[in-house]
Design an enzyme around this catalytic site. Structure first.
Site, PDB file in Angstrom:
ATOM      1  N   SER A  44       0.769  -1.157   0.038  1.00  0.00           N
ATOM      2  CA  SER A  44       0.015  -0.181  -0.021  1.00  0.00           C
ATOM      3  C   SER A  44       0.970   1.284   0.066  1.00  0.00           C
ATOM      4  CB  SER A  44      -0.833  -0.107   1.161  1.00  0.00           C
ATOM      5  OG  SER A  44      -0.177   0.132   2.609  1.00  0.00           O
ATOM      6  N   HIS A 161      -3.408  -6.076   2.669  1.00  0.00           N
ATOM      7  CA  HIS A 161      -2.600  -6.978   3.428  1.00  0.00           C
ATOM      8  C   HIS A 161      -3.137  -8.368   3.661  1.00  0.00           C
ATOM      9  CE1 HIS A 161       0.255  -3.485   4.842  1.00  0.00           C
ATOM     10  NE2 HIS A 161       0.413  -3.722   3.355  1.00  0.00           N
ATOM     11  N   GLU A 170      -4.562  -2.211   9.179  1.00  0.00           N
ATOM     12  CA  GLU A 170      -3.927  -2.772  10.308  1.00  0.00           C
ATOM     13  C   GLU A 170      -4.572  -2.424  11.666  1.00  0.00           C
ATOM     14  OE1 GLU A 170      -0.084  -1.334  10.120  1.00  0.00           O
ATOM     15  OE2 GLU A 170      -0.129  -1.549   7.911  1.00  0.00           O
ATOM     16  N   GLU A 214       1.238  -9.421   7.180  1.00  0.00           N
ATOM     17  CA  GLU A 214       2.052  -9.007   8.238  1.00  0.00           C
ATOM     18  C   GLU A 214       1.940  -9.874   9.628  1.00  0.00           C
ATOM     19  OE1 GLU A 214       1.685  -4.804   8.975  1.00  0.00           O
ATOM     20  OE2 GLU A 214       2.559  -4.448   7.049  1.00  0.00           O
ATOM     21  N   ASP A 251      -3.819   1.450  11.420  1.00  0.00           N
ATOM     22  CA  ASP A 251      -3.233   2.129  10.286  1.00  0.00           C
ATOM     23  C   ASP A 251      -4.523   1.759   9.140  1.00  0.00           C
ATOM     24  OD1 ASP A 251      -2.169   3.034   7.898  1.00  0.00           O
ATOM     25  OD2 ASP A 251      -0.681   1.711   7.790  1.00  0.00           O
ATOM     26  N   GLU A 294      -3.161   5.997  11.999  1.00  0.00           N
ATOM     27  CA  GLU A 294      -2.506   6.350  10.734  1.00  0.00           C
ATOM     28  C   GLU A 294      -3.276   6.526   9.377  1.00  0.00           C
ATOM     29  OE1 GLU A 294       0.768   3.347  10.762  1.00  0.00           O
ATOM     30  OE2 GLU A 294       1.067   3.871   8.592  1.00  0.00           O
ATOM     31  N   ASP A 321       1.438   8.571   6.746  1.00  0.00           N
ATOM     32  CA  ASP A 321       2.443   7.694   6.055  1.00  0.00           C
ATOM     33  C   ASP A 321       2.486   7.828   4.810  1.00  0.00           C
ATOM     34  OD1 ASP A 321       3.753   5.419   5.256  1.00  0.00           O
ATOM     35  OD2 ASP A 321       2.364   4.132   5.805  1.00  0.00           O
ATOM     36  N   LYS A 346       9.810   5.258   6.942  1.00  0.00           N
ATOM     37  CA  LYS A 346      10.460   4.004   6.304  1.00  0.00           C
ATOM     38  C   LYS A 346      11.640   4.153   5.357  1.00  0.00           C
ATOM     39  CE  LYS A 346       5.599   2.317   5.632  1.00  0.00           C
ATOM     40  NZ  LYS A 346       4.231   2.361   5.052  1.00  0.00           N
ATOM     41  N   HIS A 374       8.682  -1.248   9.211  1.00  0.00           N
ATOM     42  CA  HIS A 374       8.768  -2.242   8.200  1.00  0.00           C
ATOM     43  C   HIS A 374       7.775  -1.780   7.202  1.00  0.00           C
ATOM     44  CE1 HIS A 374       5.166  -4.823   9.552  1.00  0.00           C
ATOM     45  NE2 HIS A 374       4.800  -3.737   9.420  1.00  0.00           N
ATOM     46  N   LYS A 397       7.010  -0.070  14.071  1.00  0.00           N
ATOM     47  CA  LYS A 397       5.687  -1.203  13.437  1.00  0.00           C
ATOM     48  C   LYS A 397       6.588  -2.128  12.995  1.00  0.00           C
ATOM     49  CE  LYS A 397       2.992   0.374  10.391  1.00  0.00           C
ATOM     50  NZ  LYS A 397       1.753   0.971   9.595  1.00  0.00           N
TER      51      LYS A 397
END
Ligand code: 2PG
Ligand code: MG
Length: 428
Positions: A44, A161, A170, A214, A251, A294, A321, A346, A374, A397
């Protein structure tokens, strides 16, 4: 004259945790040190991220091969960096930045990320210190006592994900009673994860404990709020106090459930506008002790980011993000406009360690929460833990406390905690 010179860079194509190709780089120094690092890969992604270079040759890995990026390291980047002082991270990264384009596509941000981190690892070994100490020195200018991030553990996976159908990407638990140490918070996270697994398997069925990218569970729940409710049950069943021992985070990765043709967000089988989505978040925050949100809106919906920060920012951290993509100018602009009060960092989103450190520095300058992260496609490289400690991130994370590529970061964090408690600073 320095003896810390790069002799050779060697890259290879390896597989990431999704089974897609990524790049691993080995730096070999004049003095015989060999350090290896690899680049993770997101699913994403923000549209302004530094760009990975993929081959586009459909005969290999459906076009996802990274042989061109590998070749760039072996030839062009190698030629630029040969004989350079790898302990001077600024210089190493600057050379790659200047020879590249603004998106890092000329070499590939996957190539530059792996080179950048591999050099940092070699420098730490040369200085006979750990990578987290080396990064901390870069970040602070001097040696600093390590500061440990709160693990943000993603225990239910939705969005891009998993196949759970949940809009929100998330659902995270944050064991915040950090006074109890990193080890203890990871233990808490692991217990809650397993308790949640029992709840889902019992209340739904065994397929509800299949996992996503994840390592978090990917249950088909129908409504996103149910994820928060099951997680709350798991926390309570473990005997922890929600709001005190553990808080929740999400997230949303809202760009992935934004329907641009309709200008609306698709969640819980409904289309909602940004106002309705904001009200939805406000309700959830109060009900479930949510302390982190997030990417609550799609990355161009800046006005809604400003709105939610105004409305919830005092009690909940609004983290950007995809809108900031680890870019210091974007973060500076975010600070000016109060677009958020926290940021995800990141390294591969910007392409070099130096730029990621700079982005974190800018965010800290306005007391934002800084979260080292990550990617959903990871490798077993554990440099993220050192990076998070080195920049004194407020959070890390690294996914669920399960699956090799996720737990290697948490395990390294525990190792760093132990190392930092040892009186001797000896490199081991
Ligand atoms: C995110 C990340 C990591 P991806 O959105 O924060 O969790 O996902 O790597 O797919 O961009
Ligand atoms: Mg994100």
């Amino acid at each position: 004259m320095t003896t810390a010179k790069i002799k050779l860079l060697r890259a290879r194509e390896i597989l990431d945790s999704r089974g897609n190709p990524t790049i691993e780089v080995e730096v070999i120094t004049e003095s015989g040190i060999r350090s290896v690092a690899s680049s993770p890969s997101g699913a994403s992604t923000g549209k302004n991220e530094a760009r990975e270079l993929r081959d586009g040759d459909n005969k290999r890995f459906f076009g996802k091969g990274v042989l061109r990026a590998v070749d760039n390291v072996n030839t062009k980047i190698s030629a630029l960096l040969r004989d350079r002082d790898y302990t001077n991270q600024d210089e190493i990264d600057k050379i790659m930045i200047e020879a590249s384009d603004s998106e890092k596509l000329r070499f590939g941000a996957n190539a530059t990320t792996a080179v950048s981190i591999a050099c940092a690892k070699a420098a730490a070994r040369t200085k006979k210190i750990h990578l987290y100490q080396h990064i901390s020195e870069m970040f602070n200018g001097t040696e600093h006592a390590p500061s440990f991030p709160i693990p943000f553990m993603n225990i239910i996976n939705g969005g891009k994900h998993s196949g759970s159908g949940l809009a929100i990407q998330e659902f995270m638990i944050l064991p915040v009673s950090l006074g109890k140490s990193v080890k203890e918070s990871i233990r808490m996270g692991s217990e809650i994860y397993h308790q949640l697994g029992n709840i889902l398997a019992t209340k739904i069925n065994k397929s509800a404990i299949n996992v996503g990218d994840e390592g978090g569970f990917a249950p088909v729940l129908g409504h996103d709020e149910l994820a928060l409710s099951h997680i709350s049950d798991a926390i309570m069943k473990c005997g922890y106090n929600i709001g005190k021992d553990v808080v929740l985070g999400m997230d949303c990765a809202a760009s992935s459930f934004f329907d641009s043709s309709k200008g609306k967000y698709s969640i819980d089988n409904k289309l909602v506008n940004s106002e309705e989505l904001l009200n939805y978040y406000c309700r959830l925050v109060d009900k479930y002790h949510i302390k982190i949100i997030e990417d609550p809106f799609q990355e161009d919906d800046i006005e809604s980011f400003i709105r939610i920060t105004e409305e919830l920012g005092k009690k909940t951290s609004i983290i950007g993000d995809d809108i900031f993509v680890t870019n210091h100018s974007r973060i500076t602009e975010g600070i000016r406009r109060h677009t958020a009060n926290g940021v995800i960092i990141k390294v591969n989103q910007i392409g070099t360690l130096t730029e990621a450190i700079e982005a974190a520095r800018v965010a800290f300058s306005d007391s934002w929460n800084v979260i080292a992260s990550h990617r959903s496609g990871e490798t077993n490289d554990d440099w993220l833990a050192d990076f998070a400690v080195g920049i004194a991130a407020n959070g890390i994370k690294a996914g669920a406390p399960a699956r090799g590529e996720r737990i290697t970061k948490y395990n390294r964090l525990m190792q760093i905690e132990e190392l930092s408690q040892m009186s001797s600073n000896l490199f081991s």
